[in-house]
Scaffold this motif. Structure first.
Motif, PDB file in Angstrom:
ATOM      1  N   ARG A  12     -13.728 -17.463  -5.060  1.00 41.67           N
ATOM      2  CA  ARG A  12     -12.800 -16.501  -4.464  1.00 41.67           C
ATOM      3  C   ARG A  12     -11.353 -16.976  -4.576  1.00 41.67           C
ATOM      4  N   ALA A  13     -11.125 -18.264  -4.389  1.00 42.64           N
ATOM      5  CA  ALA A  13      -9.767 -18.811  -4.528  1.00 42.64           C
ATOM      6  C   ALA A  13      -9.279 -18.649  -5.970  1.00 42.64           C
ATOM      7  N   ALA A  14     -10.151 -18.912  -6.929  1.00 42.96           N
ATOM      8  CA  ALA A  14      -9.774 -18.745  -8.336  1.00 42.96           C
ATOM      9  C   ALA A  14      -9.481 -17.280  -8.657  1.00 42.96           C
ATOM     10  N   MET A  15     -10.307 -16.364  -8.163  1.00 40.65           N
ATOM     11  CA  MET A  15     -10.111 -14.938  -8.430  1.00 40.65           C
ATOM     12  C   MET A  15      -8.842 -14.403  -7.776  1.00 40.65           C
ATOM     13  N   ALA A  16      -8.403 -15.042  -6.688  1.00 36.05           N
ATOM     14  CA  ALA A  16      -7.135 -14.646  -6.060  1.00 36.05           C
ATOM     15  C   ALA A  16      -5.958 -14.920  -6.992  1.00 36.05           C
ATOM     16  N   ASN A  17      -6.140 -15.829  -7.930  1.00 41.70           N
ATOM     17  CA  ASN A  17      -5.094 -16.153  -8.900  1.00 41.70           C
ATOM     18  C   ASN A  17      -5.226 -15.365 -10.198  1.00 41.70           C
ATOM     19  N   SER A  39      -9.871  -3.271  -7.793  1.00 41.09           N
ATOM     20  CA  SER A  39      -9.072  -4.053  -8.733  1.00 41.09           C
ATOM     21  C   SER A  39      -9.935  -4.502  -9.911  1.00 41.09           C
ATOM     22  N   ALA A  40     -11.236  -4.316  -9.810  1.00 39.08           N
ATOM     23  CA  ALA A  40     -12.145  -4.712 -10.885  1.00 39.08           C
ATOM     24  C   ALA A  40     -12.459  -3.508 -11.758  1.00 39.08           C
ATOM     25  N   SER A 150       6.622   4.295 -15.701  1.00 37.84           N
ATOM     26  CA  SER A 150       6.351   3.934 -14.315  1.00 37.84           C
ATOM     27  C   SER A 150       5.945   2.469 -14.283  1.00 37.84           C
ATOM     28  N   GLY A 151       6.213   1.829 -13.182  1.00 35.22           N
ATOM     29  CA  GLY A 151       5.796   0.443 -13.028  1.00 35.22           C
ATOM     30  C   GLY A 151       4.336   0.381 -12.612  1.00 35.22           C
ATOM     31  N   ALA A 152       3.878  -0.827 -12.318  1.00 35.30           N
ATOM     32  CA  ALA A 152       2.477  -1.033 -11.962  1.00 35.30           C
ATOM     33  C   ALA A 152       2.364  -1.729 -10.616  1.00 35.30           C
ATOM     34  N   LEU A 153       1.297  -1.432  -9.904  1.00 38.99           N
ATOM     35  CA  LEU A 153       0.943  -2.144  -8.686  1.00 38.99           C
ATOM     36  C   LEU A 153      -0.150  -3.133  -9.069  1.00 38.99           C
ATOM     37  N   VAL A 154       0.094  -4.417  -8.814  1.00 38.10           N
ATOM     38  CA  VAL A 154      -0.892  -5.446  -9.134  1.00 38.10           C
ATOM     39  C   VAL A 154      -1.259  -6.210  -7.874  1.00 38.10           C
ATOM     40  N   TYR A 155      -2.432  -6.812  -7.916  1.00 39.30           N
ATOM     41  CA  TYR A 155      -2.928  -7.611  -6.796  1.00 39.30           C
ATOM     42  C   TYR A 155      -3.009  -9.052  -7.276  1.00 39.30           C
ATOM     43  N   ARG A 159      -2.291 -10.324  -2.261  1.00 35.89           N
ATOM     44  CA  ARG A 159      -1.180  -9.447  -1.863  1.00 35.89           C
ATOM     45  C   ARG A 159      -0.841  -8.505  -3.008  1.00 35.89           C
ATOM     46  N   PHE A 160      -0.230  -7.372  -2.643  1.00 38.90           N
ATOM     47  CA  PHE A 160       0.254  -6.432  -3.649  1.00 38.90           C
ATOM     48  C   PHE A 160       1.616  -6.885  -4.159  1.00 38.90           C
ATOM     49  N   HIS A 161       1.858  -6.625  -5.448  1.00 39.99           N
ATOM     50  CA  HIS A 161       3.140  -6.915  -6.080  1.00 39.99           C
ATOM     51  C   HIS A 161       3.491  -5.753  -6.996  1.00 39.99           C
ATOM     52  N   ASN A 162       4.776  -5.463  -7.121  1.00 43.41           N
ATOM     53  CA  ASN A 162       5.239  -4.418  -8.022  1.00 43.41           C
ATOM     54  C   ASN A 162       5.692  -5.046  -9.321  1.00 43.41           C
TER      55      ASN A 162
END
Length: 170
Positions: A12-17, A39-40, A150-155, A159-162
């Motif tokens: 889970r820690a690796a997938m967070a990255n 997100s998958a 348009s930009g993208a929303l990424v996780y 956390r979410f990032h634009n």
């Protein structure tokens, strides 16, 4: 729920990255209206155009998606973080109310399509494969809709990032 093993915690820690696009997968049909934040999701092939979407087997939305058989993968843009939270169930907004905003085209494709999304992929589930706690849905794409610039929303890191769209240099 039982305590996670060391291997599960490390995974889970690796997938967070692992940066991932944020999507809302939607459906409508005889088994009801539903949507879920995922997100998958990723491309499989372009012959025929196919994507895969991973959904937790315990999710009520998974049952509706599979029963209806048709869905739309709506790729979220920079201004869609609230939608991501609604469809993740984090805001307690009831399912029917999530679709009441003018953001949604509920008529044209037979499934909810997010207006102005960077991309929306409408298709039919052609296969399902179980793996652990999730179902992997293979979706043959029937229609592609895109919104330029348009930009993208990424996780990333939970956390979410634009991610802003950059002009292509010649």
């Amino acid at each position: 729920m039982s305590e996670l093993t060391r291997s599960q915690r490390e995974f889970r820690a690796a997938m967070a990255n692992l940066s991932a696009a944020v999507n809302v997968v939607t459906t409508d049909g005889p088994h009801g209206l539903a949507g879920i934040t995922v997100s998958a999701a990723c491309s499989v092939t372009d012959s025929p155009p196919t994507v895969l979407v991973c959904v937790n087997r315990e999710s009520r939305s998974r049952e509706v998606l599979v029963a209806n058989g048709r869905l739309c993968v709506n790729v979220l843009g920079t201004d869609h973080e609230d939608l991501a939270m609604h469809f993740a169930g984090a805001t307690r907004v009831p399912t029917a109310e999530r679709f009441t905003a003018d953001d949604w085209d509920l008529e044209t494709e037979g499934v909810p399509v997010l207006r102005g999304a960077p991309a929306s992929l409408v298709g039919r589930i052609v296969a399902e494969q179980g793996q652990g706690s999730h179902s992997v849905l293979f979706v043959e794409v029937e229609k592609v809709l895109t919104s330029a610039e348009s930009g993208a929303l990424v996780y990333f890191q939970r956390r979410f990032h634009n991610l802003a769209a950059q002009p292509v240099s010649a």
